[in-house]
Write a protein that holds these residues in place. Sequence first.
Motif, PDB file in Angstrom:
ATOM      1  N   TYR A   8       1.110  -0.834   0.181  1.00 46.56           N
ATOM      2  CA  TYR A   8      -0.033  -0.138  -0.025  1.00 46.56           C
ATOM      3  C   TYR A   8       0.956   1.108  -0.135  1.00 46.56           C
ATOM      4  CZ  TYR A   8       0.768   0.108   4.945  1.00 46.56           C
ATOM      5  OH  TYR A   8       1.277   0.050   6.239  1.00 46.56           O
ATOM      6  N   THR A 109     -14.221   1.758  -2.436  1.00 47.45           N
ATOM      7  CA  THR A 109     -14.205   0.197  -2.076  1.00 47.45           C
ATOM      8  C   THR A 109     -14.461  -0.459  -3.124  1.00 47.45           C
ATOM      9  OG1 THR A 109     -16.780   0.107  -1.051  1.00 47.45           O
ATOM     10  CG2 THR A 109     -14.744   0.479   0.260  1.00 47.45           C
ATOM     11  N   HIS A 225      -9.996  -5.206  14.013  1.00 44.97           N
ATOM     12  CA  HIS A 225      -9.783  -3.749  13.709  1.00 44.97           C
ATOM     13  C   HIS A 225     -11.267  -3.372  12.416  1.00 44.97           C
ATOM     14  CE1 HIS A 225      -5.635  -2.847  14.838  1.00 44.97           C
ATOM     15  NE2 HIS A 225      -6.142  -4.233  13.829  1.00 44.97           N
ATOM     16  N   ILE A 227     -13.010  -0.606  10.969  1.00 49.62           N
ATOM     17  CA  ILE A 227     -12.731   0.841   9.806  1.00 49.62           C
ATOM     18  C   ILE A 227     -14.767   0.975   9.828  1.00 49.62           C
ATOM     19  CG2 ILE A 227     -11.695   1.955   8.621  1.00 49.62           C
ATOM     20  CD1 ILE A 227      -9.702   0.433   8.710  1.00 49.62           C
ATOM     21  N   GLY A 253      -8.058   3.170  13.308  1.00 46.67           N
ATOM     22  CA  GLY A 253      -9.030   3.550  11.913  1.00 46.67           C
ATOM     23  C   GLY A 253      -9.052   4.562  11.225  1.00 46.67           C
ATOM     24  N   LEU A 268     -10.086   3.669   3.293  1.00 46.40           N
ATOM     25  CA  LEU A 268      -8.972   2.874   3.010  1.00 46.40           C
ATOM     26  C   LEU A 268      -7.967   3.840   3.627  1.00 46.40           C
ATOM     27  CD1 LEU A 268     -10.670   2.032  -0.881  1.00 46.40           C
ATOM     28  CD2 LEU A 268     -10.048   1.338   1.035  1.00 46.40           C
ATOM     29  N   LEU A 271      -7.796   2.414   6.207  1.00 44.87           N
ATOM     30  CA  LEU A 271      -6.997   0.936   6.416  1.00 44.87           C
ATOM     31  C   LEU A 271      -5.205   1.304   6.583  1.00 44.87           C
ATOM     32  CD1 LEU A 271      -7.075  -1.432   6.126  1.00 44.87           C
ATOM     33  CD2 LEU A 271      -7.779  -1.598   3.734  1.00 44.87           C
ATOM     34  N   CYS A 272      -5.047   2.201   5.702  1.00 46.77           N
ATOM     35  CA  CYS A 272      -3.754   2.404   5.447  1.00 46.77           C
ATOM     36  C   CYS A 272      -3.188   2.521   7.099  1.00 46.77           C
ATOM     37  CB  CYS A 272      -3.100   3.490   4.949  1.00 46.77           C
ATOM     38  SG  CYS A 272      -3.688   2.897   3.084  1.00 46.77           S
ATOM     39  N   LEU A 275      -3.393  -0.624   9.015  1.00 51.73           N
ATOM     40  CA  LEU A 275      -1.737  -1.612   8.418  1.00 51.73           C
ATOM     41  C   LEU A 275      -0.651  -1.067   9.235  1.00 51.73           C
ATOM     42  CD1 LEU A 275      -2.652  -1.860   4.421  1.00 51.73           C
ATOM     43  CD2 LEU A 275      -3.498  -3.986   6.452  1.00 51.73           C
ATOM     44  N   ILE A 284      -9.803  -7.768   9.548  1.00 53.85           N
ATOM     45  CA  ILE A 284     -10.107  -6.320   9.631  1.00 53.85           C
ATOM     46  C   ILE A 284     -11.241  -6.412   8.890  1.00 53.85           C
ATOM     47  CG2 ILE A 284      -9.171  -3.889   8.248  1.00 53.85           C
ATOM     48  CD1 ILE A 284      -6.365  -5.237   8.824  1.00 53.85           C
ATOM     49  N   VAL A 286     -13.420  -3.180   7.009  1.00 53.83           N
ATOM     50  CA  VAL A 286     -13.874  -1.509   6.086  1.00 53.83           C
ATOM     51  C   VAL A 286     -14.922  -2.077   6.301  1.00 53.83           C
ATOM     52  CG1 VAL A 286     -12.512  -0.403   4.610  1.00 53.83           C
ATOM     53  CG2 VAL A 286     -11.111  -1.614   5.542  1.00 53.83           C
TER      54      VAL A 286
END
Length: 336
Positions: A8, A109, A225, A227, A253, A268, A271-272, A275, A284, A286
């Motif tokens: 990522y 997404t 996690h 998100i 998140g 997203l 999400l980074c 990560l 995880i 999302v």
Amino acid sequence: MSKSIISYGVYLPYLRIKRDEFLSALGSCSAAMKEKTVMDIDEDVTTMAVEAARNALAGLDISRVGVLTLASTNFPYQEKEMAGTMVEALGLSNNVLSAQHANSTMSGTQAILSALGLMDQNDQPYALVVVSDAPTSAAHVDLENGFGAGACAFVLAKDEPGLAYEGVFGYSTEAMGLRYRLPGETDMRDIGVKAYATQDYNETVKAAVSGLMEKTGRKLADYNHVILHQSDAKTAAALAKKMGCTEEQTKGGQVFAQLGDTGAGAPLLALCRVLDVAANGDHILVCSYGSGSGSQALSFKLEKSLVAQTNKPMQAALEYKKYISYVQYLKLKRSI
């Protein structure tokens, strides 16, 4: 065939404006962020997308990329294929299957899901997903106070360990009067009834998450996690708590306070950030949300940490910044 995110990358504008600048200049601020990202005069959705993609592709063989999907609510052209711009800027093969997603903050997404599908139609093992957004409106519009900017990119691979994709559940319904924009307009509109917008967000996101739990046979407590899409400071956190999530599950998140509302990039970019710190074996979730309305809940399991592969983690991007005044902000928006 398994499919995973193996890398990522993030790009955030260097410039930031603090909420205090709005309070000092206007006496109020409709968004409860601490600060937000601001694009400089030479930045736009495309330049951010290219930089995020370069960070995601660092160290990888780009000739193996056979799929490219893009997402934004603010592409610079209302009609133009943007994949070609990315292909030439990144040096990718011209023989890529591409898809472009717009018109909704769910498009991030959607771009991941379309890449997962297109990978079955291409012999190359990698897909590149790029989500770049910068919601805009005029300075006098309340919604504008919270709009930020940022981009992230993901490299998906077939049969390689990484953030393994497990499944998705989507939910769509009709909800008139929420945030929308008509053709040719830059100013976002809504009916300004926060309670109505919150009710739709809660019901739509909860339906997607509940559907995913039923589909996977899991409980929310099984996820390390969680998100949820963040277009303001409190709604996502309040819904997560109402659904039984702990602070430990959601704190990793949360990015609105530092970035503002980054549109399609919101879940997203979060999400980074997760990560950056997630451990092998973590589950995880999302969940995106688009006003109008719809939601997609995606399930992942981290099989192998991606941090070693990451050229520029989210935390480093968050810390690289310079604050500007409200007057400078208006100049960059070309409001004065």
